[in-house]
Scaffold this active site. Structure first.
Site, PDB file in Angstrom:
ATOM      1  N   CYS A 119       0.826  -1.201   0.000  1.00  0.00           N
ATOM      2  CA  CYS A 119       0.000   0.000   0.000  1.00  0.00           C
ATOM      3  C   CYS A 119       0.865   1.257   0.000  1.00  0.00           C
ATOM      4  CB  CYS A 119      -0.939   0.003   1.198  1.00  0.00           C
ATOM      5  SG  CYS A 119      -2.042   1.438   1.264  1.00  0.00           S
ATOM      6  N   CYS A 132      -6.519  -3.240   7.884  1.00  0.00           N
ATOM      7  CA  CYS A 132      -7.777  -2.508   7.965  1.00  0.00           C
ATOM      8  C   CYS A 132      -8.930  -3.276   7.352  1.00  0.00           C
ATOM      9  CB  CYS A 132      -7.629  -1.154   7.280  1.00  0.00           C
ATOM     10  SG  CYS A 132      -9.177  -0.235   7.155  1.00  0.00           S
TER      11      CYS A 132
END
Length: 358
Positions: A81, A187
């Site tokens: 990410c 997440c």
């Protein structure tokens, strides 16, 4: 996540949306984070916009994540990410579409330009330095980002301890945000167990748990993607608990060894590929050996090592001491003193401390 960017006191904020909660069965704090970001920026009188990278995240991060797990590999989505989304697409969005001179993030790390990019030129070498708070240090997760983005990124809290950041927030009237519970783990998994989450995306394919030393089938697993090297396998009737040693994708077999400290789980050699060097050390001659420090889990202590880059795309690492459960798909991250200068994706561990040709 909120990113503040600009130079001097011309500050704006952007909120990145990377996960589409409509397609998510579990819980994620993304919507609440967006509400909190709006409230915070109203309080500080800072303009805020939301930037949507959901599609890009699925293609660059989550798609690779699923592909690796399907192949029996354990990836690190946080590193992906940062490399593909935050410090690539978002960085370009901030610079090209919003006209920002730089971005600022809340990562616990530092750069050699200091927290506010003072007194530097485009020709200066930029270095990624560990945060003052060693427990919160996040250089591990930034070890694959590009030097261009690093050169124009500020890390204002990298020189502070976590408690100091919270105290400062309370001092300027942001105590409610300072008390907010920290996000932990991946997440998009939310509050579910990882086993339940990964089972929603990858079809289970039962196979055998096999004792590596005896060749005896000792149980059944529901799919290779549910397990990673070093993980405890709960199998009844054993004198010692079993732990995952190796996964055979072709046979759909997971090999186990008895005991968490079994020598087969330890090795002092690592093979990796596709290195990203934020700074190649000056004393590292092509084809030569570099002395530095290594870790493949961000919470573990650094270990001395010798590194050889074999052909520009592959790296061999000889550790000063053996480590447990070095896992393909994770990253070998390299340090010298307080500098994180690069990393490479682990393809396989070397021979274990007990050699076997099985």
């Amino acid at each position: 996540m909120i990113f503040f960017f600009g130079r001097g006191f011309d500050v704006r904020a952007a909120f990145m949306k990377n996960w589409d909660l409509i397609d998510e069965n579990g819980y994620c704090s993304g919507e609440q984070d967006w509400l909190d970001a709006q409230k915070l920026c109203r309080q500080l009188d800072i303009p805020l916009e939301q930037v949507n990278f959901v599609k890009d995240y699925w293609l660059e991060v989550f798609g690779s994540f699923l592909k690796d797990y399907s192949a029996g590999i354990t990836p690190n989505p946080d590193i992906l990410c940062n490399r593909h989304i935050k410090f690539n697409l978002f960085y370009k969005h901030a610079r090209e579409r919003m006209g920002a001179d730089a971005i600022a993030t809340g990562h616990y790390c530092r750069s050699s330009f200091g927290p506010f990019l003072e007194n530097y030129t485009e020709q200066d070498r930029v270095r990624l330095l560990t945060g003052v708070d060693e427990i919160k240090d996040q250089t591990f997760f930034l070890s694959q980002i590009g030097t261009e983005a690093l050169r124009r990124t500020m890390f204002p809290i990298g020189g502070m301890m976590k408690r100091e950041v919270k105290a400062l927030a309370a001092e300027v009237g942001l105590e409610a945000f300072a008390k907010k519970k920290e996000s932990m783990g991946i997440c998009f998994v939310g509050k579910r167990s990882f086993q339940d989450f990964i089972g929603e995306y990858i079809e289970s394919k039962p196979g055998g748990f096999v004792d590596f030393e005896t060749g005896r089938v000792v149980g059944e697993h529901k799919g290779l993607h549910h397990w990673t090297v070093g993980q405890k396998a709960k199998i009844g009737g054993c004198l010692k608990p079993y732990f995952v040693f190796r996964k055979d994708v072709e046979r759909n077999v997971i090999y186990l060894v008895a005991g968490t400290d079994h020598p087969l789980l330890r090795t002092d050699m690592v093979f990796a590929e596709d290195p990203v060097w934020l700074n190649r050390p000056d004393d590292w001659v092509r084809g030569g050996v570099l002395r530095c420090q290594f870790r493949f889990q961000h919470t573990k202590p650094l270990v001395g090592c010798s590194v050889i880059e074999t052909d520009g795309h592959k790296v061999f690492v000889k550790l000063d001491e053996p480590l447990r459960a070095i896992t393909p798909g994770q990253y070998a991250v390299f340090y010298r003193n307080e500098e994180c200068f690069g990393s490479a994706r682990i393809t396989k561990p070397g021979p274990s401390m007990v050699y076997s040709d099985r």
